[in-house]
Structure formats: structure tokens, C-alpha cells
Scaffold this motif. Sequence first.
Motif, PDB file in Angstrom:
ATOM      1  N   MET A   1     -36.122  80.442  14.521  1.00 42.31           N
ATOM      2  CA  MET A   1     -35.487  79.146  14.591  1.00 42.31           C
ATOM      3  C   MET A   1     -34.795  78.889  13.251  1.00 42.31           C
ATOM      4  N   VAL A   2     -33.531  78.534  13.330  1.00 41.16           N
ATOM      5  CA  VAL A   2     -32.768  78.169  12.135  1.00 41.16           C
ATOM      6  C   VAL A   2     -32.763  76.646  12.053  1.00 41.16           C
ATOM      7  N   LEU A   3     -33.247  76.142  10.927  1.00 37.49           N
ATOM      8  CA  LEU A   3     -33.368  74.697  10.752  1.00 37.49           C
ATOM      9  C   LEU A   3     -32.081  74.084  10.227  1.00 37.49           C
ATOM     10  N   THR A   4     -31.762  72.903  10.732  1.00 36.70           N
ATOM     11  CA  THR A   4     -30.662  72.136  10.153  1.00 36.70           C
ATOM     12  C   THR A   4     -31.181  71.482   8.872  1.00 36.70           C
ATOM     13  N   GLN A   5     -30.271  70.954   8.095  1.00 35.24           N
ATOM     14  CA  GLN A   5     -30.671  70.268   6.872  1.00 35.24           C
ATOM     15  C   GLN A   5     -31.583  69.085   7.200  1.00 35.24           C
ATOM     16  N   LYS A   6     -31.264  68.359   8.263  1.00 36.19           N
ATOM     17  CA  LYS A   6     -32.063  67.197   8.646  1.00 36.19           C
ATOM     18  C   LYS A   6     -33.452  67.624   9.114  1.00 36.19           C
ATOM     19  N   GLU A   7     -33.538  68.704   9.888  1.00 43.27           N
ATOM     20  CA  GLU A   7     -34.834  69.197  10.347  1.00 43.27           C
ATOM     21  C   GLU A   7     -35.691  69.628   9.162  1.00 43.27           C
ATOM     22  N   SER A   8     -35.068  70.321   8.215  1.00 45.13           N
ATOM     23  CA  SER A   8     -35.793  70.727   7.001  1.00 45.13           C
ATOM     24  C   SER A   8     -36.306  69.512   6.235  1.00 45.13           C
ATOM     25  N   MET A   9     -35.481  68.484   6.161  1.00 43.92           N
ATOM     26  CA  MET A   9     -35.863  67.261   5.456  1.00 43.92           C
ATOM     27  C   MET A   9     -37.087  66.628   6.126  1.00 43.92           C
ATOM     28  N   TYR A  10     -37.067  66.536   7.446  1.00 41.39           N
ATOM     29  CA  TYR A  10     -38.215  65.961   8.152  1.00 41.39           C
ATOM     30  C   TYR A  10     -39.464  66.809   7.960  1.00 41.39           C
ATOM     31  N   LEU A  11     -39.336  68.114   8.028  1.00 39.60           N
ATOM     32  CA  LEU A  11     -40.505  68.977   7.837  1.00 39.60           C
ATOM     33  C   LEU A  11     -41.063  68.851   6.424  1.00 39.60           C
ATOM     34  N   GLU A  12     -40.191  68.729   5.433  1.00 39.68           N
ATOM     35  CA  GLU A  12     -40.668  68.539   4.059  1.00 39.68           C
ATOM     36  C   GLU A  12     -41.417  67.220   3.923  1.00 39.68           C
ATOM     37  N   GLU A  13     -40.921  66.172   4.591  1.00 40.75           N
ATOM     38  CA  GLU A  13     -41.620  64.881   4.563  1.00 40.75           C
ATOM     39  C   GLU A  13     -42.971  65.007   5.253  1.00 40.75           C
ATOM     40  N   LEU A  14     -43.015  65.689   6.394  1.00 44.85           N
ATOM     41  CA  LEU A  14     -44.281  65.880   7.105  1.00 44.85           C
ATOM     42  C   LEU A  14     -45.250  66.713   6.275  1.00 44.85           C
ATOM     43  N   LYS A  15     -44.729  67.722   5.600  1.00 38.60           N
ATOM     44  CA  LYS A  15     -45.568  68.548   4.726  1.00 38.60           C
ATOM     45  C   LYS A  15     -46.208  67.679   3.646  1.00 38.60           C
ATOM     46  N   SER A  16     -45.402  66.840   3.024  1.00 37.21           N
ATOM     47  CA  SER A  16     -45.893  65.949   1.974  1.00 37.21           C
ATOM     48  C   SER A  16     -46.958  65.002   2.522  1.00 37.21           C
ATOM     49  N   GLN A  17     -46.731  64.463   3.696  1.00 36.57           N
ATOM     50  CA  GLN A  17     -47.691  63.541   4.296  1.00 36.57           C
ATOM     51  C   GLN A  17     -48.988  64.245   4.682  1.00 36.57           C
ATOM     52  N   GLU A  18     -48.887  65.464   5.202  1.00 41.02           N
ATOM     53  CA  GLU A  18     -50.097  66.209   5.565  1.00 41.02           C
ATOM     54  C   GLU A  18     -50.909  66.565   4.320  1.00 41.02           C
ATOM     55  N   GLU A  19     -50.229  66.940   3.248  1.00 37.11           N
ATOM     56  CA  GLU A  19     -50.941  67.225   1.995  1.00 37.11           C
ATOM     57  C   GLU A  19     -51.680  65.986   1.506  1.00 37.11           C
ATOM     58  N   LEU A  20     -51.033  64.835   1.606  1.00 34.33           N
ATOM     59  CA  LEU A  20     -51.660  63.585   1.209  1.00 34.33           C
ATOM     60  C   LEU A  20     -52.850  63.265   2.113  1.00 34.33           C
ATOM     61  N   CYS A  21     -52.683  63.476   3.415  1.00 36.29           N
ATOM     62  CA  CYS A  21     -53.793  63.223   4.355  1.00 36.29           C
ATOM     63  C   CYS A  21     -55.000  64.085   4.014  1.00 36.29           C
ATOM     64  N   ILE A  22     -54.778  65.349   3.762  1.00 42.38           N
ATOM     65  CA  ILE A  22     -55.884  66.258   3.434  1.00 42.38           C
ATOM     66  C   ILE A  22     -56.610  65.752   2.192  1.00 42.38           C
ATOM     67  N   LYS A  23     -55.850  65.392   1.174  1.00 35.63           N
ATOM     68  CA  LYS A  23     -56.443  64.901  -0.069  1.00 35.63           C
ATOM     69  C   LYS A  23     -57.222  63.612   0.180  1.00 35.63           C
ATOM     70  N   LYS A  24     -56.628  62.668   0.911  1.00 36.08           N
ATOM     71  CA  LYS A  24     -57.286  61.388   1.152  1.00 36.08           C
ATOM     72  C   LYS A  24     -58.551  61.561   1.984  1.00 36.08           C
ATOM     73  N   TYR A  25     -58.489  62.390   3.019  1.00 37.86           N
ATOM     74  CA  TYR A  25     -59.678  62.575   3.858  1.00 37.86           C
ATOM     75  C   TYR A  25     -60.799  63.262   3.090  1.00 37.86           C
ATOM     76  N   ASN A  26     -60.472  64.278   2.314  1.00 40.78           N
ATOM     77  CA  ASN A  26     -61.513  64.965   1.540  1.00 40.78           C
ATOM     78  C   ASN A  26     -62.124  64.047   0.485  1.00 40.78           C
ATOM     79  N   GLU A  27     -61.293  63.324  -0.245  1.00 34.56           N
ATOM     80  CA  GLU A  27     -61.817  62.403  -1.262  1.00 34.56           C
ATOM     81  C   GLU A  27     -62.622  61.277  -0.625  1.00 34.56           C
ATOM     82  N   SER A  28     -62.152  60.788   0.507  1.00 32.06           N
ATOM     83  CA  SER A  28     -62.864  59.710   1.196  1.00 32.06           C
ATOM     84  C   SER A  28     -64.203  60.182   1.733  1.00 32.06           C
ATOM     85  N   ALA A  29     -64.259  61.418   2.218  1.00 29.22           N
ATOM     86  CA  ALA A  29     -65.526  61.967   2.720  1.00 29.22           C
ATOM     87  C   ALA A  29     -66.559  62.028   1.595  1.00 29.22           C
TER      88      ALA A  29
END
Length: 149
Positions: free
Chosen positions: A1-29
Motif C-alpha cells: 500500500m502506498v500512502l498519501t501524504q494525508k494518510e501518512s499524517m493520520y497514521l503519525e497522529e495515531l502512532k503518537s496517540q497510541e504511544e501516549l495511551c501505552i504510557k498513560k495506562y502503564n503509569e496509571s496501573a
Amino acid sequence: MVLTQKESMYLEELKSQEELCIKKYNESAEKACDEQLKQLLQRIASAEQNHLDTINEMLKGSVPPVPAASPKEKPSFTMSGCSASAKECDKTICQDLLGTEKYVSTVYNTSVFEFRDENARKMLNHIQSEEQDHGKELYDYMSANGMYA
């Protein structure tokens, strides 16, 4: 799959949010008083890691297959035996994480509409559904413990 610039942008945002979720859930636990809450948060952190792994694969141009639906076991929560101040801390943790899930689910929702590839859309929709499930589990925990008005 070849990503458009917009698709890449959304995936980067999702990546950032997932990294934050992992950190928040682990610290909260680590901070949570109630053992049931600790286990719930650790399990959700693991699911968030799976989401991050999927997003990283998609950023490389590969969409993994959507996992087969497995029966969802509804956890049964009982009242926490923590002190009032510890219970208040657990409530704050849950409120913060529920707000996070609401936001992340919204980002996934928007992303689904921005992808051309049908398999990518299905995967993003699948992850969004899991994020909604996480929010429901947090709500159920809070409700069982008198934390949700």
C-alpha cells in the motif's frame, strides 16, 4: 500500500496517540490502588501496544489482517476496598483515561474516512471499535465503584 501524504499524517497522529495511551495506562496501573483496576489497565495497555504495532506496520505500507472476532468476556467488577482518598485517586485515573479513549476513538473515526485502501479502513475501524470497548470497560469499572454520576 502506498500512502498519501494525508494518510501518512493520520497514521503519525495515531502512532503518537497510541504511544501516549501505552504510557498513560502503564503509569496509571502503577498508581492505581484497586487490584482489579490495575489488571484492567495492564490489559488495556497491552491492547494499545498491539494497536501501535499495527500502525507501525501500516506506516511501512503493510496492512495486517483484521483479527477474527473473539467472544468478548464482560469483566465483573466489585467494589474496591481502597480508602476513600485512594478511591478518589483511582476515580481521577479512570476519568483521565476515559477522556483519552474518547479522543483517540474520534481520531480513528476521522481516519477511517480518509483512507483509500479498503483493508486499511477495515483495520482502522477495528481498532476504533476496540478503543470504544476500552472506554466501556472503564465506564463499567467506574459505575460498579460509584465513580460515575
